[in-house]
Design an enzyme around this catalytic site. Structure first.
Site, PDB file in Angstrom:
ATOM      1  N   LYS A  78      83.021  31.019 -22.401  1.00  0.00           N
ATOM      2  CA  LYS A  78      81.836  31.258 -21.797  1.00  0.00           C
ATOM      3  C   LYS A  78      81.386  32.816 -21.683  1.00  0.00           C
ATOM      4  CE  LYS A  78      78.526  29.442 -18.422  1.00  0.00           C
ATOM      5  NZ  LYS A  78      78.323  28.452 -17.488  1.00  0.00           N
ATOM      6  N   SER A 158      74.206  25.187 -17.941  1.00  0.00           N
ATOM      7  CA  SER A 158      74.082  26.637 -18.571  1.00  0.00           C
ATOM      8  C   SER A 158      75.110  26.543 -19.720  1.00  0.00           C
ATOM      9  CB  SER A 158      74.462  27.675 -17.494  1.00  0.00           C
ATOM     10  OG  SER A 158      75.446  27.496 -16.739  1.00  0.00           O
ATOM     11  N   SER A 182      76.579  22.558 -14.626  1.00  0.00           N
ATOM     12  CA  SER A 182      76.405  23.349 -15.775  1.00  0.00           C
ATOM     13  C   SER A 182      77.838  23.144 -16.913  1.00  0.00           C
ATOM     14  CB  SER A 182      76.711  24.726 -15.618  1.00  0.00           C
ATOM     15  OG  SER A 182      75.378  25.257 -15.547  1.00  0.00           O
TER      16      SER A 182
HETATM   17  N1  GLN Z   1      71.146  23.929 -13.754  1.00  0.00           N
HETATM   18  C1  GLN Z   1      71.681  24.328 -12.462  1.00  0.00           C
HETATM   19  C2  GLN Z   1      70.938  25.628 -12.124  1.00  0.00           C
HETATM   20  O1  GLN Z   1      70.186  25.937 -12.924  1.00  0.00           O
HETATM   21  C3  GLN Z   1      72.969  24.538 -12.492  1.00  0.00           C
HETATM   22  C4  GLN Z   1      73.649  25.701 -13.329  1.00  0.00           C
HETATM   23  C5  GLN Z   1      75.167  25.700 -13.180  1.00  0.00           C
HETATM   24  O2  GLN Z   1      75.689  25.008 -12.983  1.00  0.00           O
HETATM   25  N2  GLN Z   1      75.539  26.920 -13.462  1.00  0.00           N
HETATM   26  O3  GLN Z   1      71.019  26.056 -11.317  1.00  0.00           O
END
Ligand code: GLN
Length: 490
Positions: A78, A158, A182
């Protein structure tokens, strides 16, 4: 396309060990697959030369009898992880062509064990999002499509690039991070396994910070066992992260296949949210039945503060983000847009460098931390966070783990929630509680919906008890017999 990309990580390692193929061959097969899958936009940077050099070095080590636990296995990383000398952008324009001079602890651990890097994976900008649509490199397309449809779907976010790459066989496994879901939500939307370990298991050193009290690294893989192999390598104490836990890392793979007889599994009644698709409700029931058959005792539990988790998360996470992202000022790394004076340079750099969603988070975060509002929002959210952690503590007096759905829907069309941030935030309804409490959570593919799209179940464990999740996850994986793969249309 070569069959080598269809292997699990485990079977690829066995093939390497028995000399059925070399790491160079395995890596070449993956490089080709990556090149043929550019339509998915899963990789934002391919590093084939580096991959082949690492594969050659791996083959040489194996010939010497010095192979590590993951030696020769090609992985995707990532883009939130800093990789030495290799562009790392968090998929934000503000980091420009930033090439770190250091390696994140998690990736260093993987290379220590012999893994091979195929490239950097797409993600929501600074890991803020649930659909991969906030990436400066454009969205990732889910390799899955509804039966008979061509509508492009989100792989979730994400870690959308990580999940899509694993599902589409563009790597044997991938690193990911999870601040509010995410790892788990994209895993659910792509039919892959993802685990967010206990906060502190993996070092955050060299991982671009989003919300430091919630961020945690973990793997996305095609099987529960593969996820265990990856996490065993990624985890471990690192003195450079003061929240990294100084405790031994178990051999997580040894928990896969263990009997779960007599384990008590809780079903939190507050997770039966209104408007949840019937298919997800049914899958949850099915999961309960599978665990019962395996000898688990099912217990209804209550997590009464669940309904406050999402608002609390969307205060705490932006608050920390607004502080963490203050460092992007155009002075030290990445983009700089020169203004007439220093303040203007800051302003113009940040205006040009950050995307809409990141700006929204910085604004919310700055607001909830500002004098006069701090007590009303941030402090209150911190109190809610404690209540949520207490709820889990009480539940874990009665049960060993919890079973819930991972996400409230299957993969949805790109663009569907894009201009409604609140609808997008609802994706995280089952996952954010786990981050707020610092607990381990795993998503396991458990079935498909009427359109043939994957659905996941989430297991939540006591702090440091990833082992039980690997055992229970293994049972669900076996019972579900989830072998569906997306048809290759790219
Ligand atoms: N969807 C969540 C956010 O936008 C979690 C994102 C994540 O876990 N990095 O904050």
């Amino acid at each position: 396309m070569s069959d080598l990309t269809r292997l699990t990580l485990k079977s690829a390692l066995e093939g390497l060990e028995s000399k059925a193929f070399s790491s160079v061959e395995l890596t070449r097969a993956h490089i080709e697959a990556v090149e043929q899958a550019r339509a998915l936009n899963a990789y934002v940077l391919e590093t084939p030369d580096k991959a082949l050099a690492m594969a050659q070095a791996s083959d040489a080590r194996r010939a010497q009898g010095e192979a590590g636990a993951l030696d020769g296995a090609p992985l995707g990383i990532k883009d939130l992880f800093c990789t030495e000398g290799v562009r790392s952008t968090a998929c934000s324009k503000i980091l420009g062509e930033f090439r770190p001079t250091y390696e994140s602890n998690v990736t260093a651990n993987l290379w220590r064990d012999g893994a091979v890097m195929l490239g950097k994976l797409n993600m929501d900008e600074f890991a803020m999002g649930s659909s991969n649509e906030t990436s400066a490199f454009g969205p990732v397309i889910n390799p899955w499509r509804g039966a008979g449809e061509t509508t492009p779907l989100t792989p979730g976010g994400s870690s959308g690039g990580s999940a899509a790459a694993v599902a589409a066989q563009l790597c044997l496994g991938a690193t990911a991070t999870d601040t509010g879901g995410s790892i788990r939500q994209p895993a659910a939307l792509t039919g892959t396994v993802g685990i967010k370990p206990t906060y502190g298991r993996c070092s955050r050193w060299g991982v671009v910070a989003f919300a430091s009290s919630l961020d945690q690294a973990g793997p996305i893989a095609r099987t529960v066992e593969d996820a265990a192999l990856l996490l065993t390598s990624m985890a471990g104490h690192d003195a450079r992260d003061s929240t990294s836990l100084d405790i031994a890392v178990p051999d997580f793979a040894s928990f896969v296949g263990k009997s779960v007889k007599g384990m008590r599994v809780g079903i939190p009644k507050e997770y039966r949210v209104e408007g949840m698709p019937a298919e997800i409700e049914q899958l949850w029931e099915q999961g309960i039945a599978w665990l019962k058959e395996a000898g688990c005792e099912i217990v209804e539990v209550s997590l009464p503060h669940t309904k406050y988790a999402l608002p609390a998360y969307y205060i705490v996470a932006p608050a920390e983000a607004s502080s963490n992202l203050a460092r992007y000022d155009g002075m030290r790394y990445g983009l700089r847009v020169d203004g007439a004076n220093l303040t203007e340079t800051y302003e113009q750099t940040r205006a040009a460098g950050f995307g809409e969603e990141v700006k929204r988070r910085i604004l919310i975060g700055t607001y909830v931390l500002s004098a006069g509002y701090y007590d009303a929002y941030y402090l209150k959210a911190q109190k809610v966070r404690q209540r949520i952690a207490d709820d889990f503590d009480q539940a874990f007096e009665k049960v060993d783990a919890l079973l819930t759905p991972t996400a409230p829907s299957a993969a949805f069309p790109l663009g569907e929630n894009a201009d409604d941030p609140v609808a997008m935030y609802l994706n995280d309804i089952f996952t954010v509680t786990v981050n707020l409490a610092g607990l381990p959570g795993m998503s396991v593919p458990a079935g498909v919906d009427a359109k043939g799209l994957p659905l996941g179940l989430q297991l939540i464990g006591r702090a440091l008890d990833e082992g039980s999740l690997f055992s229970l996850g293994g049972v669900i994986e076996q019972a579900a017999g989830f072998t569906a793969r997306p048809d290759r249309w790219w």
